[in-house]
Design a protein around this motif. Structure first.
Motif, short mmCIF file in Angstrom:
data_model
loop_
_atom_site.label_atom_id
_atom_site.label_comp_id
_atom_site.label_asym_id
_atom_site.label_seq_id
_atom_site.Cartn_x
_atom_site.Cartn_y
_atom_site.Cartn_z
N GLU A 154 48.72 47.00 30.85
CA GLU A 154 47.17 47.31 31.39
C GLU A 154 47.15 46.93 32.62
O GLU A 154 47.47 45.64 33.15
CB GLU A 154 46.35 46.60 30.40
N MET A 155 46.43 47.45 33.63
CA MET A 155 46.03 47.03 35.03
C MET A 155 45.26 45.78 34.95
O MET A 155 45.77 44.87 35.94
CB MET A 155 45.13 48.06 35.62
N GLU A 156 44.61 45.39 34.02
CA GLU A 156 43.87 44.25 34.08
C GLU A 156 44.97 43.03 33.78
O GLU A 156 44.64 41.84 34.50
CB GLU A 156 42.95 44.24 32.72
N ARG A 157 46.06 43.24 33.02
CA ARG A 157 47.09 42.39 32.80
C ARG A 157 47.80 42.16 34.28
O ARG A 157 48.17 41.05 34.56
CB ARG A 157 47.81 42.62 31.71
N MET A 158 48.13 43.21 34.76
CA MET A 158 48.76 43.24 36.09
C MET A 158 47.90 42.37 37.24
O MET A 158 48.57 41.55 37.82
CB MET A 158 48.86 44.45 36.50
N ALA A 159 46.76 42.69 37.10
CA ALA A 159 45.91 41.84 38.03
C ALA A 159 45.89 40.40 37.70
O ALA A 159 45.73 39.70 38.61
CB ALA A 159 44.45 42.40 38.05
N MET A 160 45.68 40.15 36.53
CA MET A 160 45.90 38.65 35.99
C MET A 160 47.30 38.08 36.69
O MET A 160 47.05 36.89 37.38
CB MET A 160 45.63 38.44 34.46
N ALA A 161 48.11 38.80 36.47
CA ALA A 161 49.44 38.07 36.73
C ALA A 161 49.40 38.02 38.48
O ALA A 161 49.83 37.05 38.67
CB ALA A 161 50.67 38.99 36.41
#
Length: 122
Positions: free
Chosen positions: A86-93
């Motif tokens: 998920e893009m949201e997870r990538m952004a968090m990382a």
């Protein structure tokens, strides 16, 4: 060159380890984030840390935050290697301080591409 591979799956650590060995890296392994922090204290600073997200004890995101909280590791390249797409997870990382992100399943070319983007590829 040295790589630390952090994943709770022994099979994934072996797969990533085989790829990294083919690329000329000496390998250290950890099964979770807490073990990874212990390894860093034992082995010193590697050239790259490859980190899974979903692990027991300390997950990959918390490991990244812990590494980035230590000024000694401010320039240590971190690569997330995970099933989280998920893009949201990538952004968090990325906000936590990861330098590159590889989604499972992956191949040698994907790892090599990211290493080259980091300026440490063969």
């Amino acid at each position: 060159m040295r790589a630390l591979i952090v994943d709770d799956s022994r099979a994934i650590r072996r797969i990533i380890g085989d790829i990294m060995k083919e690329l000329g890296y000496a390998i250290s392994e950890a099964g979770n984030g807490l073990e990874a922090l212990e390894r860093l204290r034992e082995i010193g600073t590697p050239d790259i840390v490859l980190i899974d997200w979903n692990m027991p004890v300390m997950n990959g995101l918390d490991l990244i935050r812990a590494i980035r909280a230590n000024p000694e590791y401010s320039d240590l390249p971190l690569m997330m290697v995970t099933t989280e797409t998920e893009m949201e997870r990538m952004a968090m990382a990325f906000m936590a301080g990861v330098n590159e992100y590889v989604m499972k399943p992956f191949d040698k070319a994907a790892i090599l591409d990211k290493l080259q983007l980091l300026g440490i590829g063969a």
